[in-house]
Design a protein around this motif. Structure first.
Motif, mmCIF file in Angstrom:
data_model
loop_
_atom_site.group_PDB
_atom_site.id
_atom_site.type_symbol
_atom_site.label_atom_id
_atom_site.label_comp_id
_atom_site.label_asym_id
_atom_site.label_seq_id
_atom_site.Cartn_x
_atom_site.Cartn_y
_atom_site.Cartn_z
ATOM 1 N N HIS A 61 40.198 30.208 38.243
ATOM 2 C CA HIS A 61 40.698 31.583 38.236
ATOM 3 C C HIS A 61 39.765 32.424 37.360
ATOM 4 O O HIS A 61 39.698 32.222 36.152
ATOM 5 N N ALA A 62 39.036 33.357 37.988
ATOM 6 C CA ALA A 62 38.018 34.118 37.256
ATOM 7 C C ALA A 62 38.618 35.026 36.201
ATOM 8 O O ALA A 62 38.020 35.263 35.153
ATOM 9 N N GLY A 63 39.800 35.581 36.464
ATOM 10 C CA GLY A 63 40.452 36.425 35.477
ATOM 11 C C GLY A 63 39.960 37.855 35.478
ATOM 12 O O GLY A 63 39.623 38.402 34.429
ATOM 13 N N GLN A 64 39.920 38.476 36.678
ATOM 14 C CA GLN A 64 39.509 39.870 36.747
ATOM 15 C C GLN A 64 40.121 40.535 37.974
ATOM 16 O O GLN A 64 40.463 39.883 38.955
ATOM 17 N N LEU A 65 40.261 41.854 37.874
ATOM 18 C CA LEU A 65 40.769 42.661 38.971
ATOM 19 C C LEU A 65 39.580 43.321 39.648
ATOM 20 O O LEU A 65 38.725 43.906 38.984
ATOM 21 N N VAL A 66 39.515 43.188 40.975
ATOM 22 C CA VAL A 66 38.403 43.746 41.747
ATOM 23 C C VAL A 66 38.969 44.740 42.749
ATOM 24 O O VAL A 66 39.772 44.381 43.608
ATOM 25 N N ILE A 67 38.557 45.999 42.643
ATOM 26 C CA ILE A 67 39.042 47.056 43.527
ATOM 27 C C ILE A 67 37.863 47.636 44.294
ATOM 28 O O ILE A 67 36.839 47.978 43.703
ATOM 29 N N GLY A 68 38.000 47.705 45.621
ATOM 30 C CA GLY A 68 36.911 48.216 46.447
ATOM 31 C C GLY A 68 37.247 48.109 47.916
ATOM 32 O O GLY A 68 38.426 48.089 48.289
ATOM 33 N N GLN A 69 36.225 48.009 48.762
ATOM 34 C CA GLN A 69 36.393 48.012 50.202
ATOM 35 C C GLN A 69 36.262 46.601 50.784
ATOM 36 O O GLN A 69 35.329 45.877 50.456
ATOM 37 N N LEU A 70 37.208 46.257 51.648
ATOM 38 C CA LEU A 70 37.158 44.990 52.379
ATOM 39 C C LEU A 70 37.607 45.268 53.804
ATOM 40 O O LEU A 70 38.710 45.777 54.018
#
Length: 272
Positions: A61-70
């Motif tokens: 579990h990397a432990g980060q929030l990623v917000i963007g386009q998918l």
């Protein structure tokens, strides 16, 4: 500080960092966080930088929030989740779901690595979750009722959206990706289940078992978020497998399955 005030503070922090609010949330389980690497124009925020977020301590579990386009949609992906067995309260485990709702998420795909109970399953299978059995002995909605979050007694007769399950099945068939369906049993962990417990879960109607997902889904439905759940069958459960169960096996199997997992979820997101 009250929970609602914390969520507002977290919401304001996140919205200040992004150009467009996400409509789809992704909760990525053990070994499945690689999907977040497919997000374009990402805003990557480590959990320790987000106000009031807990920290993930589990390998894989990397432990980060990623917000963007998918797949042409704006998504918020949790690259690593929180578990009750880590010592977090269920309020902490489900805090990111409340935050997702606050920043605009209307639909969520919850993923996990799970042990297969159904004898027809094989390691590497992708299971669309039809329903769950809460075996944790806990519920994230216990405590003071906050009307803003949802009703006191939310209906769970369709915890997993039939519409999204149908969409996922049609998408899998279109792209020739083999999927199975079943019921997920949520256990508190962190020890793996005994063979006797697996036999009991099978008699109760469980197809797969894991240590996550259930609190998040209850919270999402309470918040009015539509849910799709996908389990990667990472191993056969105790008493079915001939081998001792290890987290390394879970990670190895999810690594082998990541190609079809990535294709399936990206195509589902495109169709949502």
């Amino acid at each position: 500080m009250e929970l609602l005030d914390k969520i507002i503070e977290t919401k304001q922090y996140l919205l200040a960092k992004i150009q467009q609010a996400p409509s789809i949330g992704l909760v990525l389980g053990s070994g499945l966080g690689v999907l977040a690497d497919q997000i374009s124009n990402p805003v990557i925020i480590p959990y320790h930088e987000i106000p009031h977020f807990p920290l993930s301590t589990v390998e894989g579990h990397a432990g980060q929030l990623v917000i963007g386009q998918l797949s042409g949609r704006t998504v918020a992906a949790m690259q690593g989740r929180f578990h009750y067995y880590e010592g977090h309260s269920l309020a902490a485990v489900t805090y990111p779901i409340r935050v997702m709702k606050a920043i605009g998420v209307q639909q969520i795909i919850v993923t996990n690595a799970a042990g297969g109970i159904d004898p027809a399953f094989h390691p590497g299978d992708l299971m669309l979750i039809q329903d769950h059995i809460n075996m944790t002995g806990q519920n994230p909605l216990i405590g003071p009722h906050i009307e803003t979050f949802g009703v006191r007694f939310p209906d769970m007769s369709e915890a997993y959206s039939k519409t999204l399950i149908t969409l996922a099945k049609e998408t899998a068939a279109k792209h020739q990706i083999h999927v199975v369906e079943g019921v997920y049993a949520g256990m508190p962990g962190p020890s793996y289940e005994t063979p006797a417990e697996i036999r009991l879960l099978g008699q109760l109607g469980a197809s797969a078992v894991g240590m996550s997902t259930v609190p998040e889904v209850i919270t999402a439905r309470h918040a009015g978020i539509e849910v799709l759940g996908i389990s990667c069958i990472s191993n056969l459960a105790a008493g079915i497998s001939r081998f001792a169960l290890t987290h390394e096996e879970v990670m190895e199997t999810t690594e082998k399955s990541k190609g079809k997992f990535l294709r399936l979820v990206k195509e589902i997101v495109a169709a949502m």
